[in-house]
Design an enzyme around this catalytic site. Structure first.
Site, PDB file in Angstrom:
ATOM      1  N   ASP A 308      44.377  87.952  51.073  1.00 29.07           N
ATOM      2  CA  ASP A 308      43.612  86.822  51.506  1.00 29.07           C
ATOM      3  C   ASP A 308      42.067  87.442  51.998  1.00 29.07           C
ATOM      4  O   ASP A 308      42.039  88.694  52.488  1.00 29.07           O
ATOM      5  CB  ASP A 308      44.300  86.140  52.468  1.00 29.07           C
ATOM      6  N   ASP A 368      42.322  75.145  50.669  1.00 30.76           N
ATOM      7  CA  ASP A 368      43.574  75.144  51.127  1.00 30.76           C
ATOM      8  C   ASP A 368      44.113  73.598  50.704  1.00 30.76           C
ATOM      9  O   ASP A 368      43.158  72.850  51.206  1.00 30.76           O
ATOM     10  CB  ASP A 368      43.756  75.694  52.536  1.00 30.76           C
TER      11      ASP A 368
HETATM   12  C1  9PG Z   1      46.643  81.799  56.633  1.00 28.98           C
HETATM   13  C2  9PG Z   1      46.020  81.082  55.539  1.00 28.98           C
HETATM   14  C3  9PG Z   1      46.847  80.814  54.282  1.00 28.98           C
HETATM   15  C4  9PG Z   1      46.109  80.027  53.172  1.00 28.98           C
HETATM   16  C5  9PG Z   1      44.923  80.976  52.841  1.00 28.98           C
HETATM   17  C6  9PG Z   1      44.052  81.180  54.033  1.00 28.98           C
HETATM   18  O1  9PG Z   1      38.796  78.816  58.085  1.00 28.98           O
HETATM   19  N1  9PG Z   1      38.836  78.554  57.016  1.00 28.98           N
HETATM   20  O2  9PG Z   1      37.748  78.579  56.228  1.00 28.98           O
HETATM   21  C7  9PG Z   1      39.864  79.038  56.360  1.00 28.98           C
HETATM   22  C8  9PG Z   1      40.174  78.787  54.925  1.00 28.98           C
HETATM   23  C9  9PG Z   1      41.247  79.013  54.420  1.00 28.98           C
HETATM   24  C10 9PG Z   1      42.205  79.798  55.245  1.00 28.98           C
HETATM   25  C11 9PG Z   1      42.201  79.753  56.415  1.00 28.98           C
HETATM   26  C12 9PG Z   1      40.979  79.508  56.837  1.00 28.98           C
HETATM   27  O3  9PG Z   1      43.588  79.743  54.651  1.00 28.98           O
HETATM   28  O4  9PG Z   1      44.031  79.926  51.816  1.00 28.98           O
HETATM   29  O5  9PG Z   1      46.905  79.910  52.004  1.00 28.98           O
HETATM   30  O6  9PG Z   1      47.302  81.982  53.748  1.00 28.98           O
HETATM   31  O7  9PG Z   1      44.735  81.818  55.109  1.00 28.98           O
HETATM   32  O8  9PG Z   1      45.700  81.938  57.720  1.00 28.98           O
END
Ligand code: 9PG
Length: 498
Positions: A308, A368
């Site tokens: 990720d 997400d």
């Molecule tokens: C775990 C998650 C999950 C999820 C992933 C990711 O702050 N943001 O923009 C942001 C976007 C997506 C995100 C987290 C933060 O999720 O897509 O499935 O694994 O990390 O932390």
């Protein structure tokens, strides 16, 4: 300057170094090509940089408004693009012609950036010999022809006969996972027909320190063995290219970070209430650490890896080895593939799409999801279309279905539970239908939050592989039942009525 006869009554003026006819369209060559359209498009296809980035057909007159707050820029899209005054598209764009056809322009390589300026369509890459594909015709036909060209260029990696079925811990337990909770969840789902039991964020000591924390006292290997004993494949989440300041890695190896020209660490965004930084994956010591980290998780018994926040390796910065940034990411992903071997399933997330093609087994293709439809305060109020929610997740994923011949497409988990879930039945049904369309069927629902009928719907979901027919851009027929995603497509605007 060429004239490009595209058939019908459309001839374009093109500024490019070279052109020739190819299967289903034209090949152009040039670092900056300009197509002069004999009409002003009203709608265009915008493809976002990475998994979460907005991908949608947009109104050409819709203004581009910078998402807020800017500290989140890298999580939203390619940061330099967000400083431009207009929408930019990554890799490809398309416009609707006045007679209802689609004109597509797509890069056959990395670093492609495109935008529409009135009647001019601009496409830029970094190399003088950058190649582009141009086609005019029926929408599914031209996107299909482009996908074939991309497959030749990057290679294809898809699961045969079909992607694994997955239980993922994130969209129910979030960071509240622990050894006893994971064992109980696994036990509760024992009778279910799925392949992968995947632990998400919450098992690690810190972002950068990929060792188990105190909530996993028996260690990761013991848990993987328990998962295998249950007949499932152990899956693990990690974000190998980002680091938080609190991590030991950050203190011990400040020189491993990606820095800007002034020597300041490059921001990889803001999450977990803290700033994130990127590793410079061209640094030989970072490469050795990546290799060791991957070997460690494999040695514990995990062979389905959800990697990720991968955009971090492609952020602008000053690298140990100077190279185009999407190429740097592709090299880092290639290293990971070499270390984990062909048998390990790599689900890549938060990943720029083009650099991952031919390397990833599966790609997350949207923002997400969440157990709610939309957070309008963030989506409409802050113009941030990647904030978690079913609408933001589904919108981009449906608009990326053309990638299907190249890689497994993960539209994120579907929901079956009512407990701790604000989604209405018809909203859950959209998510489930999209999972069937993609063939990538995952959920996060634990049995102990589900009623008997919900468990049985989940079982049926996993057991059935319905036949899917595409009826239009947003309309599908799934085992004879019509599903229309059109209501999810508009970008919500702030309610204006008093
Ligand atoms: C775990 C998650 C999950 C999820 C992933 C990711 O702050 N943001 O923009 C942001 C976007 C997506 C995100 C987290 C933060 O999720 O897509 O499935 O694994 O990390 O932390």
């Amino acid at each position: 300057m060429f004239q490009l006869p595209l058939g019908g009554n459309l001839t374009l003026k093109v500024t490019a170094a070279e052109q020739r006819l190819t299967d289903g369209g034209y090949l152009l060559r040039g670092e900056h090509i300009i197509l002069e359209l004999p009409f002003r498009p009203t709608r265009f296809y915008r493809h976002g940089w990475h998994s979460w980035s907005l991908t949608a057909w947009l109104d050409s007159n819709a203004p581009f408004i910078r998402p807020q707050p800017y500290i989140h820029a890298p999580q939203i899209d390619d940061p330099p693009m967000l400083l431009r005054p207009h929408w930019q598209s990554v890799g490809l764009t398309a416009v609707e012609t006045p007679d209802g056809q689609v004109l597509l322009v797509g890069a056959l390589g990395l670093e492609g950036r495109l935008h529409l300026d009135g009647c001019q369509l601009h496409a830029r890459a970094l190399a003088a010999d950058a190649r582009w594909f141009v086609a005019l015709g029926e929408e599914q036909t031209v996107f299909g022809a482009y996908a074939r060209r991309l497959a030749e260029h990057f290679g294809v990696r898809r699961s045969t006969p079909r992607p694994p079925r997955v239980w993922c811990s994130w969209y129910s337990l979030y960071e509240n996972i622990s050894e006893p909770v994971m064992l109980a969840t696994l036990q509760g789902l024992s009778a279910m027909p799925y392949e992968v039991f995947q632990l998400d964020d919450g098992w690690q000591q810190d972002v950068g320190d990929w060792q188990p924390n105190a909530k996993f006292p028996s260690g990761m290997e013991a848990l993987a063995s328990a998962i295998r004993a249950n007949g499932k494949r152990p899956g693990l989440w990690l974000a190998p290219f980002i680091v938080k300041e609190s991590a030991r890695l950050y203190r011990e190896h400040p020189d491993w970070l990606l820095h800007d020209e002034q020597g300041t660490p490059v921001s990889a965004g803001h999450n977990w209430n803290a700033p994130m930084y990127a590793l410079d994956t061209t640094h030989p010591e970072v490469q050795a650490w990546l290799e060791e980290t991957m070997r460690t998780v494999l040695s514990w018994g995990y062979d389905y890896l959800k990697l990720d926040f991968l955009y971090a390796a492609a952020l602008p910065g000053h690298r140990h080895v100077d190279m185009p940034r999407e190429q740097a990411l592709r090299a880092a992903l290639t290293l990971i593939r070499r270390v984990v071997g062909e048998e390990t399933y790599l689900l890549l997330c938060g990943v720029p799409i083009y650099p991952a093609l031919g390397i990833a087994d599966g790609l997350r293709i949207g923002a997400d999801t969440a157990p709610y439809f939309d957070n309008i305060i963030v989506t409409a109020g802050m113009h941030n279309y990647i904030t978690p929610g079913l609408q933001n997740a589904v919108r981009s994923s449906v608009n990326r279905l053309w990638l299907e011949p190249l890689v497994d497409l993960d539209p994120d988990v579907a929901f079956f539970r009512t407990r701790y879930n604000m989604l209405q039945p018809e909203e859950k049904a959209w998510g489930q239908a999209l999972a069937h369309i993609c063939g990538f069927k995952a959920t996060s629902d634990p049995s102990f939050w589900m009623e008997a009928e919900e468990l049985s719907s989940l079982q049926t979901f996993w057991e059935t592989w319905p036949s899917v027919t595409r009826l239009g851009r947003y309309r599908f027929e799934i085992d004879g039942r019509e599903v229309d995603f059109s209501p999810l497509m508009p970008l919500p605007s702030w309610p204006a009525e008093l």
